[in-house]
Scaffold this motif. Structure first.
Motif, PDB file in Angstrom:
ATOM      1  N   ALA A 131       1.029  -0.998  -0.484  1.00  0.00           N
ATOM      2  CA  ALA A 131      -0.205  -0.126  -0.137  1.00  0.00           C
ATOM      3  C   ALA A 131       0.299   1.262   0.024  1.00  0.00           C
ATOM      4  O   ALA A 131       0.648   2.227  -0.850  1.00  0.00           O
ATOM      5  CB  ALA A 131      -1.172   0.243   1.331  1.00  0.00           C
ATOM      6  N   VAL A 132       1.750   1.484   0.844  1.00  0.00           N
ATOM      7  CA  VAL A 132       2.670   2.307   0.758  1.00  0.00           C
ATOM      8  C   VAL A 132       2.921   3.265  -0.794  1.00  0.00           C
ATOM      9  O   VAL A 132       3.538   3.993  -1.533  1.00  0.00           O
ATOM     10  CB  VAL A 132       4.265   1.526   1.526  1.00  0.00           C
ATOM     11  CG1 VAL A 132       4.995   3.378   1.523  1.00  0.00           C
ATOM     12  CG2 VAL A 132       3.293   2.889   2.884  1.00  0.00           C
ATOM     13  N   ARG A 136      -1.378   4.385  -2.016  1.00  0.00           N
ATOM     14  CA  ARG A 136      -2.453   4.206  -1.434  1.00  0.00           C
ATOM     15  C   ARG A 136      -2.528   4.713   0.024  1.00  0.00           C
ATOM     16  O   ARG A 136      -4.064   5.200   0.099  1.00  0.00           O
ATOM     17  CB  ARG A 136      -2.950   2.067  -1.086  1.00  0.00           C
ATOM     18  CG  ARG A 136      -3.324   2.367  -2.587  1.00  0.00           C
ATOM     19  CD  ARG A 136      -4.425   0.334  -2.041  1.00  0.00           C
ATOM     20  NE  ARG A 136      -3.345  -0.260  -2.347  1.00  0.00           N
ATOM     21  CZ  ARG A 136      -2.631  -1.241  -2.196  1.00  0.00           C
ATOM     22  NH1 ARG A 136      -3.488  -1.760  -1.623  1.00  0.00           N
ATOM     23  NH2 ARG A 136      -1.404  -2.351  -1.958  1.00  0.00           N
ATOM     24  N   ILE A 137      -1.545   5.079   1.010  1.00  0.00           N
ATOM     25  CA  ILE A 137      -2.133   5.806   1.811  1.00  0.00           C
ATOM     26  C   ILE A 137      -1.341   7.437   1.273  1.00  0.00           C
ATOM     27  O   ILE A 137      -1.909   7.782   2.164  1.00  0.00           O
ATOM     28  CB  ILE A 137      -0.403   4.865   3.000  1.00  0.00           C
ATOM     29  CG1 ILE A 137      -0.563   3.917   3.264  1.00  0.00           C
ATOM     30  CG2 ILE A 137      -0.532   5.839   4.117  1.00  0.00           C
ATOM     31  CD1 ILE A 137      -0.466   2.869   3.489  1.00  0.00           C
ATOM     32  N   GLY A 138      -0.709   7.277   0.459  1.00  0.00           N
ATOM     33  CA  GLY A 138      -0.517   8.709  -0.205  1.00  0.00           C
ATOM     34  C   GLY A 138       0.446   9.146   0.290  1.00  0.00           C
ATOM     35  O   GLY A 138       1.348   8.017   0.450  1.00  0.00           O
ATOM     36  N   ALA A 139       1.156   9.952   0.497  1.00  0.00           N
ATOM     37  CA  ALA A 139       2.000  10.440   1.277  1.00  0.00           C
ATOM     38  C   ALA A 139       2.212  10.230   2.874  1.00  0.00           C
ATOM     39  O   ALA A 139       1.422  11.134   4.040  1.00  0.00           O
ATOM     40  CB  ALA A 139       2.141  12.081   1.790  1.00  0.00           C
ATOM     41  N   LEU A 140       3.150   9.385   3.899  1.00  0.00           N
ATOM     42  CA  LEU A 140       2.930   8.983   4.827  1.00  0.00           C
ATOM     43  C   LEU A 140       3.808   9.726   5.939  1.00  0.00           C
ATOM     44  O   LEU A 140       4.638  10.767   5.495  1.00  0.00           O
ATOM     45  CB  LEU A 140       4.294   8.129   4.340  1.00  0.00           C
ATOM     46  CG  LEU A 140       3.623   7.109   6.146  1.00  0.00           C
ATOM     47  CD1 LEU A 140       2.714   6.206   6.418  1.00  0.00           C
ATOM     48  CD2 LEU A 140       4.773   5.831   5.726  1.00  0.00           C
ATOM     49  N   HIS A 141       2.924  10.210   6.812  1.00  0.00           N
ATOM     50  CA  HIS A 141       2.894  11.222   7.807  1.00  0.00           C
ATOM     51  C   HIS A 141       3.610  10.396   9.733  1.00  0.00           C
ATOM     52  O   HIS A 141       4.264  11.260   9.331  1.00  0.00           O
ATOM     53  CB  HIS A 141       2.208  11.891   7.433  1.00  0.00           C
ATOM     54  CG  HIS A 141       1.626  13.704   7.110  1.00  0.00           C
ATOM     55  ND1 HIS A 141       0.898  14.316   6.414  1.00  0.00           N
ATOM     56  CD2 HIS A 141       2.191  13.103   5.777  1.00  0.00           C
ATOM     57  CE1 HIS A 141       0.855  15.081   5.415  1.00  0.00           C
ATOM     58  NE2 HIS A 141       2.235  14.353   4.799  1.00  0.00           N
ATOM     59  N   SER A 239      -0.533   6.401   8.472  1.00  0.00           N
ATOM     60  CA  SER A 239      -1.228   7.167   8.851  1.00  0.00           C
ATOM     61  C   SER A 239      -1.190   8.459   7.328  1.00  0.00           C
ATOM     62  O   SER A 239       0.137   8.717   7.319  1.00  0.00           O
ATOM     63  CB  SER A 239      -1.610   7.871   9.308  1.00  0.00           C
ATOM     64  OG  SER A 239      -2.394   7.107   9.943  1.00  0.00           O
ATOM     65  N   GLY A 240      -1.193   8.547   6.164  1.00  0.00           N
ATOM     66  CA  GLY A 240      -0.858   8.974   5.186  1.00  0.00           C
ATOM     67  C   GLY A 240      -1.680   9.822   4.699  1.00  0.00           C
ATOM     68  O   GLY A 240      -3.227  10.546   5.236  1.00  0.00           O
ATOM     69  N   ALA A 242      -4.168   9.895   1.843  1.00  0.00           N
ATOM     70  CA  ALA A 242      -4.735   9.693   1.498  1.00  0.00           C
ATOM     71  C   ALA A 242      -5.067   7.934   2.010  1.00  0.00           C
ATOM     72  O   ALA A 242      -6.264   8.339   2.201  1.00  0.00           O
ATOM     73  CB  ALA A 242      -4.292   8.712   0.028  1.00  0.00           C
ATOM     74  N   GLY A 243      -4.978   7.725   3.386  1.00  0.00           N
ATOM     75  CA  GLY A 243      -5.279   6.311   4.372  1.00  0.00           C
ATOM     76  C   GLY A 243      -4.977   5.839   4.983  1.00  0.00           C
ATOM     77  O   GLY A 243      -3.918   7.094   5.269  1.00  0.00           O
ATOM     78  N   THR A 244      -5.305   5.770   6.065  1.00  0.00           N
ATOM     79  CA  THR A 244      -4.882   5.093   7.047  1.00  0.00           C
ATOM     80  C   THR A 244      -5.230   3.090   7.035  1.00  0.00           C
ATOM     81  O   THR A 244      -5.546   2.731   7.082  1.00  0.00           O
ATOM     82  CB  THR A 244      -5.326   5.684   8.804  1.00  0.00           C
ATOM     83  OG1 THR A 244      -5.212   6.617   9.012  1.00  0.00           O
ATOM     84  CG2 THR A 244      -4.230   4.951   9.741  1.00  0.00           C
ATOM     85  N   TRP A 245      -3.617   2.388   7.480  1.00  0.00           N
ATOM     86  CA  TRP A 245      -4.036   0.883   7.381  1.00  0.00           C
ATOM     87  C   TRP A 245      -3.065   0.942   8.760  1.00  0.00           C
ATOM     88  O   TRP A 245      -2.058   1.127   8.783  1.00  0.00           O
ATOM     89  CB  TRP A 245      -2.147   0.524   6.080  1.00  0.00           C
ATOM     90  CG  TRP A 245      -3.476   0.373   4.951  1.00  0.00           C
ATOM     91  CD1 TRP A 245      -3.980   1.877   4.292  1.00  0.00           C
ATOM     92  CD2 TRP A 245      -3.811   0.295   3.533  1.00  0.00           C
ATOM     93  NE1 TRP A 245      -4.957   1.628   2.953  1.00  0.00           N
ATOM     94  CE2 TRP A 245      -4.754   0.405   2.972  1.00  0.00           C
ATOM     95  CE3 TRP A 245      -3.362  -1.658   4.131  1.00  0.00           C
ATOM     96  CZ2 TRP A 245      -4.565  -0.283   1.061  1.00  0.00           C
ATOM     97  CZ3 TRP A 245      -3.485  -2.204   2.446  1.00  0.00           C
ATOM     98  CH2 TRP A 245      -4.457  -1.469   1.305  1.00  0.00           C
ATOM     99  N   VAL A 246      -4.103  -0.851   9.030  1.00  0.00           N
ATOM    100  CA  VAL A 246      -3.256  -1.334   9.699  1.00  0.00           C
ATOM    101  C   VAL A 246      -3.171  -2.326  10.504  1.00  0.00           C
ATOM    102  O   VAL A 246      -3.912  -2.935  10.062  1.00  0.00           O
ATOM    103  CB  VAL A 246      -4.490  -0.461  11.400  1.00  0.00           C
ATOM    104  CG1 VAL A 246      -3.795  -1.260  12.421  1.00  0.00           C
ATOM    105  CG2 VAL A 246      -5.280   0.544  11.410  1.00  0.00           C
TER     106      VAL A 246
END
Length: 331
Positions: A131-132, A136-141, A239-240, A242-246
């Motif tokens: 996803a990274v 799909r997460i976008g820019a990871l923050h 979390s980025g 575009a979304g958050t994946w866990v």
């Protein structure tokens, strides 16, 4: 294949199950300093048993090292010098200097080495990494990592473990690098002793936290415990924009919602790391055998293990001295 397994303890027994039933393994030889323990493990799965010297001299196609940490470096070098592909449980060595020496010695032989970080073979972490990569997460923050054991290890283990950051959180440091594709720039770590006195007696802590700054500015936070009464809890939140994946947010996560009417997750909590990561361990051993046959490269090299070890060293120094530690200082 003719495979040797060195070490008949808890993790060795786990690897023995996968190796003993693997279609590519014709002969499995189990070696342990306690030959009776090796025999007890070998008998039910049709393997042969002996001491480590006998196993290493048996003309192996591959060797799995699951012995105590203090023996890893010597056994790994001996296998490489003999031209035998090696799987070695982490860490490669108990200290940085020996790790570097083993890395250089193994590189000269050209023998492939796979260091055991099983989270790389877990479906959830693999999906998060993809996803990274896919955006799909976008820019990871930010990233948050949790590793919490339901009960502490025995005092004798703690005394020789190297501390919670080297022993336990090194898995978090490795998977942080692997999933994000970034390197750690600095670490600020803290810890506390909330349980048995043998942790502080060993210079260790039973409760841990850290802030890691990645080389692109992404912030990662880390929490750990040896006394997580709810069950075995291992998670990674990314979390980025575009979304958050866990990772680890499944029906057996040892979590309970405080919100009225919410009864998820419904399953019994994971009891320990072996139960939680059993499919990952099986995938890891299968991948190692493919590497030993020359069908793929190492999925986790000594250099990869070294990078995680450097972060653990920085975290340990930060805990001891109460300050932020740049990775450049450790290098």
């Amino acid at each position: 294949m003719r495979v040797g397994l060195l070490g008949a303890g808890r993790i060795g027994a786990s690897h023995a199950r996968f190796l003993g039933g693997h279609p590519q393994v014709d002969t499995l030889l189990i070696g342990d300093a306690d030959v009776r323990r090796a025999a007890a493990l070998a008998g039910p799965i049709g393997a042969r048993a002996g001491d480590p010297e006998t196993v290493l001299a048996a003309g192996l196609d591959a060797v799995v090292i699951a012995t105590p940490t203090s023996t890893h470096a010597e056994l790994l070098v001996r296998a490489c010098d003999a031209g035998v592909p090696v799987f070695c449980e982490k860490p490669v060595a108990p200290d940085l200097r020996t790790t570097l020496e083993v890395r250089d010695r193994a590189a000269k032989t050209g023998v492939p080495v796979h260091v055991g970080f099983q989270r790389r073979f877990d479906a959830g972490y693999s999906a998060a990494r993809q996803a990274v990569l896919d955006g799909r997460i976008g820019a990871l923050h930010r990233v948050h990592l949790v590793t919490a054991d339901p009960a502490p290890p025995p005092a004798e283990y703690v005394r020789s473990s190297g501390g919670i950051f080297r022993d336990c959180h090194i898995h978090d440091f490795d998977i942080l690098r692997w999933v994000t594709g970034r390197e750690v720039d600095s670490v600020t770590a803290v810890g506390a002793n909330r349980g048995d006195a043998y942790f502080s007696a060993a210079g260790d802590v039973d409760t841990s936290a850290a802030v890691l700054v990645m080389d692109d500015g992404t912030l990662a936070t880390l929490q750990g415990s040896r006394y997580n009464g709810a069950g075995y809890d291992v998670r990674m939140e990314l979390s980025g924009t575009a979304g958050t994946w866990v990772v680890g947010l499944d029906e057996r996560a040892p979590l309970r919602s405080a919100e009225p009417g919410v009864d998820w997750p419904p399953g019994d909590p994971w009891t320990d790391f072996q139960e939680r990561f059993e499919p990952a361990y099986a995938n890891e051993i299968g991948t190692f055998l493919e590497m030993a046959r020359g069908r793929t490269g190492s999925p986790c090299t000594i250099d990869d293990a070294l990078e995680a070890f450097l972060v653990a060293e920085a975290a340990t120094l930060s805990l001891r001295e109460g300050r932020r530690v740049p990775l450049a200082e450790i290098r």
